[in-house]
Design a protein around this motif. Structure first.
Motif, mmCIF file in Angstrom:
data_model
loop_
_atom_site.group_PDB
_atom_site.id
_atom_site.type_symbol
_atom_site.label_atom_id
_atom_site.label_comp_id
_atom_site.label_asym_id
_atom_site.label_seq_id
_atom_site.Cartn_x
_atom_site.Cartn_y
_atom_site.Cartn_z
ATOM 1 N N TYR A 134 0.840 -1.203 0.000
ATOM 2 C CA TYR A 134 0.000 0.000 0.000
ATOM 3 C C TYR A 134 0.874 1.252 0.000
ATOM 4 C CZ TYR A 134 -3.260 3.521 1.833
ATOM 5 O OH TYR A 134 -4.011 4.654 2.024
ATOM 6 N N MET A 135 1.902 1.257 0.860
ATOM 7 C CA MET A 135 2.792 2.417 0.934
ATOM 8 C C MET A 135 3.614 2.578 -0.345
ATOM 9 S SD MET A 135 2.369 4.245 3.610
ATOM 10 C CE MET A 135 3.878 5.099 4.099
ATOM 11 N N ALA A 136 3.998 1.454 -0.947
ATOM 12 C CA ALA A 136 4.747 1.520 -2.209
ATOM 13 C C ALA A 136 3.908 2.186 -3.296
ATOM 14 C CB ALA A 136 5.162 0.120 -2.635
ATOM 15 N N LYS A 137 2.646 1.804 -3.374
ATOM 16 C CA LYS A 137 1.757 2.378 -4.388
ATOM 17 C C LYS A 137 1.505 3.856 -4.137
ATOM 18 C CE LYS A 137 -2.719 1.551 -6.631
ATOM 19 N NZ LYS A 137 -3.926 0.675 -6.659
ATOM 20 N N LYS A 138 1.341 4.210 -2.871
ATOM 21 C CA LYS A 138 1.032 5.591 -2.518
ATOM 22 C C LYS A 138 2.233 6.515 -2.654
ATOM 23 C CE LYS A 138 -2.121 7.007 -0.119
ATOM 24 N NZ LYS A 138 -3.326 7.843 -0.334
ATOM 25 N N ASN A 139 3.443 5.970 -2.479
ATOM 26 C CA ASN A 139 4.620 6.822 -2.358
ATOM 27 C C ASN A 139 5.737 6.517 -3.352
ATOM 28 O OD1 ASN A 139 4.038 8.453 0.267
ATOM 29 N ND2 ASN A 139 3.516 6.339 0.791
ATOM 30 N N GLY A 140 5.444 5.734 -4.386
ATOM 31 C CA GLY A 140 6.413 5.503 -5.440
ATOM 32 C C GLY A 140 7.609 4.677 -5.029
ATOM 33 N N LEU A 141 7.391 3.687 -4.164
ATOM 34 C CA LEU A 141 8.455 2.785 -3.734
ATOM 35 C C LEU A 141 8.343 1.460 -4.479
ATOM 36 C CD1 LEU A 141 8.070 3.321 0.126
ATOM 37 C CD2 LEU A 141 9.751 4.424 -1.362
ATOM 38 N N THR A 142 9.417 0.684 -4.444
ATOM 39 C CA THR A 142 9.402 -0.679 -4.979
ATOM 40 C C THR A 142 9.729 -1.633 -3.842
ATOM 41 O OG1 THR A 142 10.141 0.038 -7.159
ATOM 42 C CG2 THR A 142 10.441 -2.289 -6.620
ATOM 43 N N VAL A 143 8.855 -2.604 -3.620
ATOM 44 C CA VAL A 143 9.068 -3.565 -2.534
ATOM 45 C C VAL A 143 9.815 -4.781 -3.065
ATOM 46 C CG1 VAL A 143 7.987 -5.026 -0.785
ATOM 47 C CG2 VAL A 143 6.976 -2.808 -1.365
ATOM 48 N N VAL A 144 10.917 -5.127 -2.390
ATOM 49 C CA VAL A 144 11.683 -6.342 -2.703
ATOM 50 C C VAL A 144 11.375 -7.350 -1.603
ATOM 51 C CG1 VAL A 144 13.952 -7.342 -3.108
ATOM 52 C CG2 VAL A 144 13.491 -4.968 -3.798
ATOM 53 N N GLU A 145 10.652 -8.412 -1.957
ATOM 54 C CA GLU A 145 10.163 -9.371 -0.967
ATOM 55 C C GLU A 145 11.150 -10.493 -0.695
ATOM 56 O OE1 GLU A 145 6.285 -10.871 -1.925
ATOM 57 O OE2 GLU A 145 5.699 -8.995 -2.937
ATOM 58 N N GLN A 146 11.194 -10.909 0.587
ATOM 59 C CA GLN A 146 11.936 -12.098 1.006
ATOM 60 C C GLN A 146 11.070 -12.858 2.007
ATOM 61 O OE1 GLN A 146 15.393 -13.191 0.166
ATOM 62 N NE2 GLN A 146 14.749 -11.907 -1.560
ATOM 63 N N LYS A 147 10.415 -13.930 1.532
ATOM 64 C CA LYS A 147 9.544 -14.721 2.405
ATOM 65 C C LYS A 147 10.340 -15.805 3.120
ATOM 66 C CE LYS A 147 6.308 -17.263 0.480
ATOM 67 N NZ LYS A 147 5.009 -17.613 -0.133
ATOM 68 N N ILE A 148 10.120 -15.968 4.421
ATOM 69 C CA ILE A 148 10.832 -16.970 5.214
ATOM 70 C C ILE A 148 9.846 -17.781 6.054
ATOM 71 C CG2 ILE A 148 12.941 -15.570 5.325
ATOM 72 C CD1 ILE A 148 12.133 -14.801 8.200
ATOM 73 N N LYS A 149 10.356 -18.842 6.669
ATOM 74 C CA LYS A 149 9.575 -19.662 7.583
ATOM 75 C C LYS A 149 9.971 -19.359 9.025
ATOM 76 C CE LYS A 149 9.352 -23.513 4.273
ATOM 77 N NZ LYS A 149 9.708 -24.937 4.035
ATOM 78 N N PRO A 150 9.098 -19.630 10.000
ATOM 79 C CA PRO A 150 9.458 -19.399 11.396
ATOM 80 C C PRO A 150 10.669 -20.218 11.851
ATOM 81 C CG PRO A 150 7.089 -19.614 11.181
ATOM 82 C CD PRO A 150 7.671 -19.980 9.840
ATOM 83 N N THR A 151 10.975 -21.294 11.129
ATOM 84 C CA THR A 151 12.132 -22.127 11.480
ATOM 85 C C THR A 151 13.422 -21.619 10.855
ATOM 86 O OG1 THR A 151 11.508 -23.585 9.656
ATOM 87 C CG2 THR A 151 10.786 -24.217 11.860
ATOM 88 N N ASP A 152 13.348 -20.603 9.996
ATOM 89 C CA ASP A 152 14.550 -20.025 9.370
ATOM 90 C C ASP A 152 15.158 -18.994 10.317
ATOM 91 O OD1 ASP A 152 14.024 -21.518 7.098
ATOM 92 O OD2 ASP A 152 12.949 -19.891 6.092
ATOM 93 N N ASN A 153 16.340 -19.300 10.836
ATOM 94 C CA ASN A 153 16.966 -18.397 11.804
ATOM 95 C C ASN A 153 18.156 -17.624 11.245
ATOM 96 O OD1 ASN A 153 15.223 -18.982 13.996
ATOM 97 N ND2 ASN A 153 16.332 -20.890 14.381
ATOM 98 N N ASP A 154 18.758 -18.099 10.164
ATOM 99 C CA ASP A 154 19.921 -17.445 9.568
ATOM 100 C C ASP A 154 19.475 -16.612 8.366
ATOM 101 O OD1 ASP A 154 22.304 -16.644 8.463
ATOM 102 O OD2 ASP A 154 23.152 -18.656 8.234
#
Length: 419
Positions: free
Chosen positions: A207-227
């Motif tokens: 929402y903020m990216a659309k409103k303010n001209g940002l680009t979101v770079v996503e990194q999805k992780i699992k709760p078991t990913d600690n590093d």
């Protein structure tokens, strides 16, 4: 907001296990019973005792916070009972540790639900979402979770305490733009847990990216990913100028620590459950003090208010060997709201689940002393759109200081979850 296929499968499996668990008698099946004094009662009340459920995490991803949440609620119950209880009823907590395991969370809910009036604690947005259909359908017991997913909005019975993750993230990014140099055209990294928590927060970033001209770079992780080494490398290569992390304390510490070690000097801000003061004693401590911030639904445990100071003193007296953190505030806020609801339900002489649910709708402008007034009159809306911005500080009570008072950004005020 659309979940991933994996999230749908997981939710479906949990929902199926709930259906197989069977049904229990519900408040209102027999109209309730009139106790002494003409107060109507049903599930969760035996004699002069009201039992509330607690589904916590003492051994999983949020073990440190879970302990603080639970002990704060135990302290409240002890204090209330010492003063005669509520409406002449003593309070009792029935506690189960799910260890942030979905099957244990569902099993714990299934076990406790017939025995309690409602839940003053339920940690884990994915697990609360998994039982939402049952809560809204047959159970109808009030749940005040330590979970802030926007997916929970709309339920008359599952009510969030403060801003939801998407709103919180909007306020967090507003802080980055107003005070940390993030600007139109920049890339913003977002590391997030798969499931309701992370996806709700990600909706705020988009929402903020659309409103303010940002680009979101996503990194999805699992709760078991600690590093977080791989995630930091990807975000650095992408050239992000700031990072939002919607995960647990361990993941946040790894992210900030790895970034600092690699000379990746960008501000990082986490959602409210992505910090524990114990992290300041780890190798990541110096980096957290320099470059890490947290968006929070209220002022921290070390706030300069009479209520906060009293809670600190009472908690230290009750648990002298345990440290203070914002889990204390989260637990205290939920149980305090539940207590206020019980008082109002008692005034109408209806302590059934239906009576409690109706009583919550009459509460607006409720402030437990931590800087945010909450409004529970509309189940479709978060009880607040404000967030405080905090920064780790080893000298502050609870390890966090306030760098921006509770505030609803203009983007947060104009935002409607799911619109």
């Amino acid at each position: 907001m659309t979940r991933t296929c994996a999230a749908r499968v997981a939710a479906g499996a949990l929902a199926a296990s709930l259906l197989l668990a069977g049904c229990s008698s519900k408040a209102g099946d027999d109209g309730g019973e009139k106790a002494a004094g003409g107060v109507k009662t049903a599930d969760g009340i035996s004699g002069k005792t009201i039992t509330l459920g607690v589904l916590t995490d003492m051994t999983g991803v949020y073990a440190t916070l879970g302990k603080s949440v639970t002990q704060a609620q135990q302290l409240y119950v002890k204090q209330v009972n010492a003063k005669g209880g509520i409406c002449g009823y003593k309070l009792e907590l029935s506690i189960r540790d799910h260890g942030y395991d979905p099957q244990k969370a569902v099993a714990g809910y299934t076990e406790l639900e017939p025995k309690v009036l409602g839940f003053a604690q339920f940690i884990g947005s994915p697990f609360v979402a998994a039982v939402k259909q049952r809560v809204d359908g047959q159970d109808k017991g009030l749940v005040l979770p330590q979970a802030w997913s926007s997916e929970l909005l709309g339920s008359p019975y599952i009510r969030t305490i403060g801003s939801t993750y998407d709103i919180e993230t909007i306020n967090a990014i507003d802080f980055l733009m107003q005070e940390k140099g993030l600007k139109k055209g920049d890339k913003l990294g977002h590391v997030y847990f798969e499931g309701d928590y992370g996806e709700s927060a990600l909706a705020g970033s988009k929402y903020m990216a659309k409103k303010n001209g940002l680009t979101v770079v996503e990194q999805k992780i699992k709760p078991t990913d600690n590093d977080m080494t791989a995630q930091v490398a990807a975000l650095k290569q992408a050239g992000v100028k700031a990072i939002v992390i919607s995960a647990g304390p361990r993941q946040a510490a790894s992210l900030v620590g790895v970034a600092a070690a690699g000379g990746f000097d960008v501000p990082v801000i986490g959602n409210n459950s992505a910090f524990a003061p114990q992290l300041l004693a780890t190798q990541a401590g110096p980096a957290l003090l320099k470059n890490y911030y947290v968006a929070n639904p209220s002022l921290p445990i070390g706030a300069d208010t009479p209520e906060a100071k009293n809670l600190v003193a009472d908690y230290r007296k009750a648990y002298p060997k345990d440290s203070l953190d914002n889990g204390v505030v989260a637990g205290w806020a939920a149980i305090t709201v539940f207590g206020e609801v019980l008082k109002k339900a008692c005034d109408t002489k209806d302590l059934t689940r239906e009576g409690v649910d109706k009583a919550l709708l009459t509460i607006s402008g409720f402030d437990d002393g931590f800087g945010v007034a909450m409004d529970f009159s509309d189940p479709k809306a978060a009880s607040s759109k404000e967030s405080a911005i905090l920064q780790p500080d080893k000298d502050a009570v609870g390890g966090m200081k306030v760098v921006r008072e509770p505030h609803a950004s203009s983007d947060a005020r104009s935002y409607t979850p799911g619109a």
